[in-house]
Structure formats: C-alpha cells, structure tokens
Scaffold this motif. Structure first.
Motif, PDB file in Angstrom:
ATOM      1  N   VAL A  70       0.828  -1.217   0.000  1.00 46.80           N
ATOM      2  CA  VAL A  70       0.000   0.000   0.000  1.00 46.80           C
ATOM      3  C   VAL A  70       0.858   1.260   0.000  1.00 46.80           C
ATOM      4  O   VAL A  70       0.367   2.356  -0.323  1.00 46.80           O
ATOM      5  N   LEU A  71       2.137   1.122   0.328  1.00 44.79           N
ATOM      6  CA  LEU A  71       3.001   2.302   0.431  1.00 44.79           C
ATOM      7  C   LEU A  71       3.218   2.979  -0.917  1.00 44.79           C
ATOM      8  O   LEU A  71       3.482   4.183  -0.977  1.00 44.79           O
ATOM      9  N   THR A  72       3.138   2.220  -1.999  1.00 46.43           N
ATOM     10  CA  THR A  72       3.239   2.836  -3.328  1.00 46.43           C
ATOM     11  C   THR A  72       2.158   3.894  -3.506  1.00 46.43           C
ATOM     12  O   THR A  72       2.418   5.002  -3.997  1.00 46.43           O
ATOM     13  N   PHE A  73       0.951   3.580  -3.078  1.00 52.54           N
ATOM     14  CA  PHE A  73      -0.178   4.488  -3.283  1.00 52.54           C
ATOM     15  C   PHE A  73      -0.151   5.623  -2.266  1.00 52.54           C
ATOM     16  O   PHE A  73      -0.615   6.726  -2.555  1.00 52.54           O
ATOM     17  N   LEU A  74       0.422   5.359  -1.095  1.00 52.60           N
ATOM     18  CA  LEU A  74       0.662   6.448  -0.140  1.00 52.60           C
ATOM     19  C   LEU A  74       1.644   7.451  -0.731  1.00 52.60           C
ATOM     20  O   LEU A  74       1.459   8.670  -0.606  1.00 52.60           O
ATOM     21  N   LEU A  75       2.668   6.952  -1.392  1.00 48.45           N
ATOM     22  CA  LEU A  75       3.652   7.824  -2.030  1.00 48.45           C
ATOM     23  C   LEU A  75       3.002   8.676  -3.108  1.00 48.45           C
ATOM     24  O   LEU A  75       3.295   9.874  -3.233  1.00 48.45           O
ATOM     25  N   PHE A  76       2.100   8.090  -3.890  1.00 53.41           N
ATOM     26  CA  PHE A  76       1.373   8.865  -4.901  1.00 53.41           C
ATOM     27  C   PHE A  76       0.572   9.996  -4.254  1.00 53.41           C
ATOM     28  O   PHE A  76       0.502  11.115  -4.776  1.00 53.41           O
ATOM     29  N   ALA A  77      -0.057   9.672  -3.120  1.00 55.10           N
ATOM     30  CA  ALA A  77      -0.916  10.659  -2.461  1.00 55.10           C
ATOM     31  C   ALA A  77      -0.108  11.807  -1.877  1.00 55.10           C
ATOM     32  O   ALA A  77      -0.557  12.969  -1.907  1.00 55.10           O
ATOM     33  N   VAL A  78       1.084  11.521  -1.372  1.00 50.20           N
ATOM     34  CA  VAL A  78       1.887  12.554  -0.719  1.00 50.20           C
ATOM     35  C   VAL A  78       2.701  13.347  -1.729  1.00 50.20           C
ATOM     36  O   VAL A  78       2.805  14.574  -1.636  1.00 50.20           O
ATOM     37  N   HIS A  79       3.284  12.658  -2.707  1.00 45.90           N
ATOM     38  CA  HIS A  79       4.134  13.329  -3.699  1.00 45.90           C
ATOM     39  C   HIS A  79       3.655  12.968  -5.101  1.00 45.90           C
ATOM     40  O   HIS A  79       4.043  11.950  -5.675  1.00 45.90           O
ATOM     41  N   ARG A  80       2.833  13.823  -5.660  1.00 51.98           N
ATOM     42  CA  ARG A  80       2.210  13.546  -6.960  1.00 51.98           C
ATOM     43  C   ARG A  80       3.239  13.477  -8.084  1.00 51.98           C
ATOM     44  O   ARG A  80       2.977  12.862  -9.129  1.00 51.98           O
ATOM     45  N   PRO A  87       4.832  11.255 -19.279  1.00 53.89           N
ATOM     46  CA  PRO A  87       3.544  11.489 -19.948  1.00 53.89           C
ATOM     47  C   PRO A  87       2.703  10.209 -19.979  1.00 53.89           C
ATOM     48  O   PRO A  87       3.193   9.130 -20.323  1.00 53.89           O
ATOM     49  N   GLY A  88       1.438  10.349 -19.621  1.00 56.07           N
ATOM     50  CA  GLY A  88       0.526   9.217 -19.681  1.00 56.07           C
ATOM     51  C   GLY A  88       0.639   8.232 -18.533  1.00 56.07           C
ATOM     52  O   GLY A  88      -0.140   7.278 -18.455  1.00 56.07           O
ATOM     53  N   GLN A  89       1.591   8.462 -17.637  1.00 57.47           N
ATOM     54  CA  GLN A  89       1.785   7.486 -16.563  1.00 57.47           C
ATOM     55  C   GLN A  89       0.590   7.359 -15.617  1.00 57.47           C
ATOM     56  O   GLN A  89       0.235   6.237 -15.233  1.00 57.47           O
ATOM     57  N   PRO A  90      -0.086   8.446 -15.226  1.00 55.24           N
ATOM     58  CA  PRO A  90      -1.265   8.282 -14.363  1.00 55.24           C
ATOM     59  C   PRO A  90      -2.329   7.382 -14.992  1.00 55.24           C
ATOM     60  O   PRO A  90      -2.929   6.548 -14.310  1.00 55.24           O
ATOM     61  N   ARG A  91      -2.570   7.559 -16.307  1.00 50.38           N
ATOM     62  CA  ARG A  91      -3.567   6.717 -16.978  1.00 50.38           C
ATOM     63  C   ARG A  91      -3.115   5.257 -16.986  1.00 50.38           C
ATOM     64  O   ARG A  91      -3.928   4.343 -16.824  1.00 50.38           O
ATOM     65  N   GLN A  92      -1.822   5.028 -17.187  1.00 51.67           N
ATOM     66  CA  GLN A  92      -1.306   3.662 -17.200  1.00 51.67           C
ATOM     67  C   GLN A  92      -1.450   3.003 -15.835  1.00 51.67           C
ATOM     68  O   GLN A  92      -1.836   1.831 -15.724  1.00 51.67           O
ATOM     69  N   VAL A  93      -1.138   3.749 -14.781  1.00 52.59           N
ATOM     70  CA  VAL A  93      -1.271   3.211 -13.425  1.00 52.59           C
ATOM     71  C   VAL A  93      -2.733   2.904 -13.126  1.00 52.59           C
ATOM     72  O   VAL A  93      -3.065   1.841 -12.563  1.00 52.59           O
ATOM     73  N   ALA A 348      -1.647  -4.580  -8.249  1.00 51.06           N
ATOM     74  CA  ALA A 348      -1.581  -3.198  -8.737  1.00 51.06           C
ATOM     75  C   ALA A 348      -0.260  -2.555  -8.325  1.00 51.06           C
ATOM     76  O   ALA A 348       0.321  -1.754  -9.076  1.00 51.06           O
ATOM     77  N   HIS A 349       0.219  -2.902  -7.144  1.00 50.97           N
ATOM     78  CA  HIS A 349       1.523  -2.408  -6.673  1.00 50.97           C
ATOM     79  C   HIS A 349       2.647  -2.908  -7.579  1.00 50.97           C
ATOM     80  O   HIS A 349       3.541  -2.141  -7.945  1.00 50.97           O
ATOM     81  N   TYR A 350       2.599  -4.201  -7.950  1.00 44.90           N
ATOM     82  CA  TYR A 350       3.603  -4.721  -8.889  1.00 44.90           C
ATOM     83  C   TYR A 350       3.577  -3.924 -10.188  1.00 44.90           C
ATOM     84  O   TYR A 350       4.623  -3.547 -10.730  1.00 44.90           O
ATOM     85  N   PHE A 351       2.369  -3.703 -10.689  1.00 42.74           N
ATOM     86  CA  PHE A 351       2.204  -3.010 -11.965  1.00 42.74           C
ATOM     87  C   PHE A 351       2.698  -1.571 -11.872  1.00 42.74           C
ATOM     88  O   PHE A 351       3.438  -1.092 -12.736  1.00 42.74           O
ATOM     89  N   ALA A 352       2.292  -0.871 -10.804  1.00 37.99           N
ATOM     90  CA  ALA A 352       2.682   0.526 -10.650  1.00 37.99           C
ATOM     91  C   ALA A 352       4.191   0.678 -10.495  1.00 37.99           C
ATOM     92  O   ALA A 352       4.807   1.569 -11.095  1.00 37.99           O
ATOM     93  N   ASP A 353       4.797  -0.192  -9.711  1.00 38.39           N
ATOM     94  CA  ASP A 353       6.242  -0.091  -9.501  1.00 38.39           C
ATOM     95  C   ASP A 353       7.019  -0.339 -10.793  1.00 38.39           C
ATOM     96  O   ASP A 353       8.087   0.252 -11.016  1.00 38.39           O
ATOM     97  N   ALA A 354       6.489  -1.234 -11.627  1.00 38.96           N
ATOM     98  CA  ALA A 354       7.154  -1.484 -12.909  1.00 38.96           C
ATOM     99  C   ALA A 354       7.162  -0.231 -13.778  1.00 38.96           C
ATOM    100  O   ALA A 354       8.033  -0.067 -14.634  1.00 38.96           O
ATOM    101  N   LEU A 355       6.211   0.684 -13.545  1.00 40.15           N
ATOM    102  CA  LEU A 355       6.139   1.926 -14.315  1.00 40.15           C
ATOM    103  C   LEU A 355       6.984   3.034 -13.694  1.00 40.15           C
ATOM    104  O   LEU A 355       7.749   3.715 -14.380  1.00 40.15           O
ATOM    105  N   ILE A 356       6.857   3.213 -12.385  1.00 37.95           N
ATOM    106  CA  ILE A 356       7.470   4.400 -11.768  1.00 37.95           C
ATOM    107  C   ILE A 356       8.970   4.245 -11.544  1.00 37.95           C
ATOM    108  O   ILE A 356       9.649   5.242 -11.254  1.00 37.95           O
TER     109      ILE A 356
END
Length: 375
Positions: A70-80, A87-93, A348-356
């Motif tokens: 869940v810390l991946t999504f906490l990081l998104f919330a604190v530091h956008r 480009p396009g990364q929010p849509r991909q996540v 979703a965390h696996y997927f998001a980390d592969a992007l960021i």
C-alpha cells in the motif's frame, strides 16, 4: 594528498545506501529470522512446521513483504510528482489498477467454483510475479549502490558487472521457479515439488545440484568482477553477499530462503518509501518528517489486520476457533471480498512499480533520484 588505491587493489569504503543501521537491519533481521527457524526446526522436528509458518507470517506481515504494497499508493498521495513523472503514466497506473481489480474479481468467484484450483492459481500468480518483483528490487538497489560509488568518485562498475546485473533477474527467477515448482523436495519416488500445485511429475532431486552449480558460477564470476575492479563500496559488497545468501537459501531450503527473501524485500521497501516521503526543496507537500512513520504504519494497518485474521484461521485450533469455524469464516463473502481486494492491491503495486521505476526514461530517473535524495 591522500594516495589513491590502484585498480585490482582490494579496498572498501563505507558508502551506506541509507544509513549504517538501516542497511544492516535490512540484511540481519531477515537472516536471523531464517536461521532461527532453521535452528528451531533442527532441534524440534515435531514443531518445525509451526515454526516455519510463524516465521513466514512474520516476514510477510511484520517485516513487510505483504503489508508494504500500500506504500506505493501512499507515495502517490503525498508526492504527486512520482505519479506524473512521465507522460501518460497516471492513466497507465489507473488502467493497471483496474485490470488487477478485474482479475482479482475473477479470483473471488473462482474460490466458490473450485477451491483447489483457486489455491493453485493464487500460488502460481503470486510466486511468479512476486519473485520477479523482489529480484527486480535487488537489481534496483544494486544500481543505487553503484550510483553511490560514482557520486563518491570511485571507478565505475566493470562491463562484466553491468552485464551480470542485466542477467540477474531472468537467471535467478528461472532458477528459483524451477526449484519450487519442478524439483522434488525430498528423496524418493513419491516426492513432490516444494510448491505442489498439481503439476504431476517433477524433476528428480538431483536437478538441484545443477541449479546450485549455475547459482554458484554466477556469483563467483560476479564477486571476482566486483572485487578486482579497484576500490569498492563495502556496503555494496555486503548487499551482494546478502542477495547471494537469500537466493542460495531459497534454492537449498525454500522454507528458510522464503523467509529471508521476502523479509529483506519488505524492509527495503519500508526504508525506501520513508526516504522518498521526505520533503525536498520545492515540494508543496505538508507532510513533515515526524509524520512519515506514523502515516506509513496507519496506511498498512488494514492489511496487517487481514494478515492477523488469516494467521489465526490457518491455525484452526488457536483462540478457540475450530477447523470448521475457520473454514466458514474463510468462505464468507465479506472475507473473500477483503482477501481478493488485498490481492488486487498487491498486483496493482507490482504493476505501478514497474512503471514508476523505469529509470531508463530521463524524466522518471530525475524525479525518482530526487525523491531518494541522490540528486
């Protein structure tokens, strides 16, 4: 002027990645837990299974392999900026998170259709993707150690080390998956794989010697390359030793290795996230350093609570819960929905980390290194 060590000279510098305490705890806590369960199992064979389950639960829930997601999504919330660094990364996540939610909705219904098939499907999905995720993080921290060396003016990694770094994830993933899914876990014609998901015939136990030979060859070449290329970071060499130990344990004795590997992974993510949540010059976030750890703990509490419930239910006789009652609770739609939702968060965390963490993209590299305090 201080003399400079020549190439080929064995010399180390204390270039800690996070701090001496954090770097050492990441290695020593999971290793101590793995060795502790190994020693207890040797001294008390009748209690070995229970000790291994408890150690595995500790690595997953307290050391953070399961709860850190869940810390991946906490990081998104604190530091956008982490989410919007390309480009396009929010849509991909978002697309990835919704896809994982859809997949885990299917897992929810599969439990009621065929529980055995559901269990096997979950085991395969999370072992394959979880191992890839863990090994990829090893490679990432290995790269950060190299960056730390470069910032300190040390010689760059040799071409051989860089090539071995590229091969680490596919090679170790292959060795570990073959070991747990296909190699007999004990002598004898009726032995099954360590993770038996109904695959039928398995490779003979003698195959383990081949896997270990490949593992040994890889790390011998790696350490020769690292130690012969001039002065190096001592913490980097220590981390490479920890990687070798964790993967070697997982090959020799998965019950121990799959305590150290996930334990290291969770602790690494704790420290990495805490570092990235820190405010940097120019940030608009109002989260102070004093609030970082409480915020991390609070965000992980729901997953920890679910882990506690599953831990109690897996030991049917604990706390007055009978086997029949435990089975009814596990099958309850609310419990299944919560479990499936936790699966979705993990995937979703696996997927998001592969992007960021795609450091090959300049904009992502710049943002992530700044968040980590390297730039």
């Amino acid at each position: 002027m201080r003399p400079t060590a020549q190439a080929g000279t064995l010399a180390f510098r204390g270039l800690w990645l996070f701090s001496a305490r954090a770097d050492l705890l990441i290695i020593t806590l999971p290793l101590a837990l793995a060795l502790g369960v190994a020693a207890f199992s040797a001294l008390s064979a009748s209690s070995a299974d229970g000790a291994q389950r408890l150690a595995g639960w500790t690595a997953q829930n307290l050391l953070g392999n399961a709860t850190h997601v869940v810390l991946t999504f906490l990081l998104f919330a604190v530091h956008r900026d982490v989410l919007t660094s390309a480009p396009g990364q929010p849509r991909q996540v978002l697309a990835g998170a919704l896809s994982m939610l859809a997949l885990c909705t299917g897992l929810f219904f599969s439990f009621y259709v065929d529980r055995t098939a559901h269990m096997y499907l979950v085991a395969v999905i999370f072992n394959v993707f979880g191992l890839h995720h863990t090994l990829s993080q090893h490679r990432g921290l290995w790269s950060l150690h190299g960056l730390r060396e470069g910032d300190a003016g040390m010689p760059p990694a040799s071409s051989r080390e860089r090539e071995l770094q590229k091969r680490y994830v596919p090679l170790m993933l292959t060795l570990l998956l073959v070991r747990i899914f296909f190699v007999a876990d004990a002598p004898g014609p009726d032995a099954t794989a360590w993770l038996d998901v109904g695959q039928g015939a398995v490779l003979p136990r003698e195959t383990l010697a081949v896997l270990l030979a490949v593992w040994m060859g890889y790390f011998v070449v790696l350490f020769r390359s690292v130690l012969s290329s001039g002065p190096r970071s001592g913490p980097k060499v220590l981390y490479l030793l920890a990687m070798a130990t964790a993967t070697g344990l997982a090959l020799v004795a998965p019950a121990w290795g799959f305590v150290m590997l996930p334990g290291m992974h969770g602790l690494e993510y704790y420290v990495l996230t805490a570092r990235m949540l820190e405010p940097r010059p120019g940030d608009t976030s109002r989260v102070s350093r004093a609030l970082i750890v409480p915020l991390m703990v609070t965000s992980m509490l729901p997953l920890l609570a679910l882990g506690v419930v599953h831990g109690v239910l897996s030991e049917g006789g604990l706390f007055g819960v009978s086997v029949q009652q435990a089975d009814l609770i596990r099958a309850h739609p609310v419990m299944r929905a919560l479990t499936s939702l936790s699966f979705a968060v993990v995937l979703a965390h696996y997927f998001a980390d592969a992007l960021i963490y795609r450091f090959r993209i300049p904009s992502i590299r710049a943002v992530m290194l700044r968040r980590m305090g390297f730039r």
